[in-house]
Scaffold this active site. Structure first.
Site, short mmCIF file in Angstrom:
data_model
loop_
_atom_site.label_atom_id
_atom_site.label_comp_id
_atom_site.label_asym_id
_atom_site.label_seq_id
_atom_site.Cartn_x
_atom_site.Cartn_y
_atom_site.Cartn_z
N HIS A 460 4.85 -1.68 -2.55
CA HIS A 460 5.24 -2.69 -3.55
C HIS A 460 5.13 -2.11 -4.96
O HIS A 460 6.09 -2.14 -5.73
CB HIS A 460 4.33 -3.92 -3.39
N GLU A 461 3.97 -1.55 -5.28
CA GLU A 461 3.77 -1.01 -6.64
C GLU A 461 4.68 0.20 -6.87
O GLU A 461 5.16 0.41 -7.98
CB GLU A 461 2.30 -0.66 -6.87
N HIS A 464 7.97 -1.10 -8.02
CA HIS A 464 7.96 -1.37 -9.47
C HIS A 464 8.05 -0.05 -10.23
O HIS A 464 8.76 0.06 -11.23
CB HIS A 464 6.64 -2.05 -9.87
N HIS A 467 11.50 1.35 -10.36
CA HIS A 467 12.31 0.55 -11.29
C HIS A 467 12.08 1.04 -12.72
O HIS A 467 13.01 1.18 -13.51
CB HIS A 467 11.90 -0.92 -11.15
ZN LIG Z 1 4.87 -7.09 -8.10
#
Ligand SMILES: [Zn+2]
Length: 671
Positions: A460-461, A464, A467
């Site tokens: 998940h991190e 990010h 991105h």
């Molecule tokens: Zn998040």
């Protein structure tokens, strides 16, 4: 030289001391104010003469502040915290000043009007975003309205703080003294130890149960004594209200009315019909009707599933269940069906293997390379730094990893910006990110061993992080996650989570610490089973919160007040499946919406889940490592930052608007 004012290369973490902080921030703010004066004093009103210097000075402030707020989160100590806290009002006053600067607003307006034809789409979007934020800060109002707006913002801040205080005080005001061990049967040792310590601190025998979230959840999930569960449920669900054991002591009823009235008036001052419209002005979703339709559509699919799940649970429990029975019986049912303990999972996920597999996914998808560096200054021996390379081996960014829990480190996991991308004029800066988690540290000679949950968190991190790092936007205010609406900002991270569940990836992130075997198929099956366990019941709860929040802020009419109880009852009649006792006052402690930033935005959780599942479905259709799909995903979404309308970007990638079916399929709820 103050290391926080040197903006060349990576932050000099080894040299930063608490005494540098306030001096650096004051110096940087002063320099920025001077820059702003100079920019506005010269006659030219053009993108390069006004906007670019502004972007540069904000970038410098971030370069000074980012290492400070990072250290405050991962290496907290008293001196640093004091320095950090002393700077918060300085920065916030500066930001307000900037947002309220009429001359600057006029300059941006002028540039947007005159240069529109010669600017590129990203530059125009940057101006649009900036002008919108100026207006939302009230800069375009006449003097009288501006004064009223400012007053409303201050009152709101006060009411929201009061709301939070009441919730905390009412929870702190309640405790339950227990002397009979029998009553506590089923509770985990950790919770019991805490309750004993709490009792000891007040010189009491036995145990003292307090109303903090871990204790509350643990009692509801594990206590076999039904009366005890009901007692805690009642105390918890009546916090800060007119009901329950502390009825009316810290009552938020009128605070909620004050908050809604002030929000509505502020939104109307700015020309919106409701606070929901104000909230949506900065989001991917465009209208209250669109959000309502979205939530109702999801509800139509999830409610029947949730009803079936509840019936199944009641059958398992052997009778009708009340709200305070659901977590207890759910835990038992889940254990019976999919039992899989962290101790069974950890040996399969040694950290080096997980990192290697995760980087492998990014290489396969986007052709990226990763190179660990040993010459970078770090804040702790556990931290690491990696260069990010493109397919040709060029350095395109970098990131820090700080993965282990320790004291002085904030809990949870997050990605944060260390350096934003900047690429215009003579200056070029590559993006740098921090990826922070709180995993159990390695115990030599073994590497750290993760649970599957933690693997998902890391993915998940990392999502990010990609991105932030794969951005091609040239201006920091629209690069990476900056300027991305927050109902869309979780798309890349939740998208990446899917790879931690993929059967094509699991064999590459798992290898048993002793024999190197990948995670066995039956364990994969149980993991996946528990992922979708009671997905319907979980979804309708989120939908209940989201619909309630949306309608509360959309349908508000000052003459009628909030109609809180009526609206909540209507929403529950449509989407809730678990019965709510009459005394339940959930809204009175709904901090996300009344104290925090989720007002008229709670739907964002579900919205982002739909985007992520739908984006991943494009990969499933073409192959989860399909390079063409991956290239389009980078081109349309990952690289765009806030340089483009988020819905347009999604439509470009998917060829249509978001569809809820992939999310329903992911959770086994498709028709
Ligand atoms: Zn998040």
């Amino acid at each position: 030289m103050n290391p926080l004012l040197s903006h060349a290369g990576l932050p000099a973490f080894a040299a930063i001391e608490p005494e540098h902080v306030e001096a650096a921030v004051r110096a940087q703010l002063q320099a920025n104010r001077r820059t702003l004066e100079t920019v506005l004093a010269q006659p030219e009103r053009s993108f390069s003469a006004v906007v670019e210097p502004l972007e540069r000075m904000q970038h410098r402030l971030n370069r000074t502040w980012s290492p400070v707020s990072h250290l405050n989160a991962v290496m907290n100590n008293e001196a640093l915290r004091a320095a950090y806290t002393a700077c918060l009002p300085l920065i916030s006053a500066y930001q307000t000043e900037l947002g309220q600067n009429e001359a600057l607003y006029a300059a941006y307006q002028h540039i947007a009007g005159r240069e529109a034809a010669t600017l590129d789409a990203a530059q125009r979007k940057l101006l649009d975003n900036a002008l919108r934020d100026f207006r939302l800060a009230g800069v375009a109002l006449d003097t009288q309205r501006k004064a009223r707006f400012k007053e409303l913002m201050q009152t709101l801040a006060r009411f929201q703080a009061k709301f939070e205080e009441n919730v905390l005080d009412s929870a702190a005001g309640w405790s339950r003294h227990v002397t009979d061990a029998e009553l506590l049967q089923g509770l985990p040792e950790g919770v019991l130890a805490r309750a004993r310590a709490m009792a000891g601190a007040r010189r009491l025998e036995g145990w003292l149960l307090t109303l903090d979230q871990p204790t509350y959840l643990s009692v509801l999930t594990h206590a076999s004594n039904r009366d005890l569960r009901r007692e805690l449920y009642e105390a918890w669900s009546t916090r800060a209200s007119d009901r329950g054991p502390l009825a009316r002591s810290f009552d938020n009823t009128s605070v909620i009315e004050d908050i809604l009235r002030a929000r509505h008036e502020a939104a109307v001052l700015l020309g919106f019909a409701s606070y929901t419209e104000f909230s949506l002005a900065t989001k991917m979703a465009h209208s209250p009707q669109e959000v309502r339709g979205f939530l109702e559509q999801l509800a139509a699919h999830c409610v029947p599933v949730a009803r079936r799940e509840l019936a199944e649970l009641e059958e398992f429990a052997g009778g009708e269940l009340q709200a305070w029975d659901i977590p207890f019986w759910s835990e038992r049912l889940q254990r019976e069906r999919y039992s899989i303990s962290d101790d069974e999972l950890r040996p399969y996920f040694p950290l080096p293997r997980v990192l290697q597999g995760m980087f492998g996914v990014a290489s396969q998808l986007y052709g990226l390379g990763f190179r660990e560096r040993s010459d970078v200054e770090l804040w702790h021996p556990d931290a690491r730094f990696f260069d990010l390379l493109d397919g040709a081996g060029n350095r395109i960014g970098g990131f820090y990893l700080d993965l282990y829990a320790r004291s002085q480190k904030r809990s949870g996991a997050w990605m944060d910006e260390c350096i934003g991308r900047l690429d215009f004029g003579a200056q070029r800066e590559l993006p740098v990110a921090y990826l922070v988690c709180n995993f159990l540290p390695a115990v030599a000679p073994r590497p750290a061993l993760l649970t599957h949950d933690e693997v998902v968190t890391l993915f998940h991190e990392f999502g990010h992080g990609l991105h932030h790092l794969l951005t091609r936007a040239r201006y920091p205010s629209i690069a990476g996650i900056n300027g991305v609406p927050w109902d869309a900002v979780e798309l890349p991270s939740q998208f990446m989570e899917n790879y931690a569940w993929s059967e094509a990836v699991l064999p590459h992130v798992s290898a048993h610490i002793e024999n190197g075997a990948p995670l066995p198929a039956d364990m994969v099956g149980r993991l996946k089973g528990s992922r979708i366990f009671q997905a319907g019941m979980r979804a309708v709860r989120q939908l209940e919160f989201a619909l309630f929040d949306l309608r509360l802020h959309s349908e508000y009419v000052p003459e009628q007040g909030s109609r809180l109880a009526t609206l909540l009852a209507e929403v529950r009649a449509r989407v809730a499946v678990v019965p709510h006792p009459e005394f339940n006052r959930f809204a009175h402690s709904f901090g996300h919406v009344f104290a925090g930033g989720y007002a008229a935005g709670y739907y964002s959780y579900k919205w982002a889940e739909v985007l992520a599942a739908d984006a991943f479905a494009a990969f499933e259709e073409a192959g989860v490592f399909d390079s063409g799909t991956a290239r389009r995903f980078v081109d349309s979404i990952l690289s765009r930052g806030g340089s483009r309308d988020a819905m347009e970007a999604f439509v470009e990638f998917r060829g249509r608007k978001p569809d809820i079916q992939p999310l329903l399929r992911q959770f086994g709820m498709a028709a």
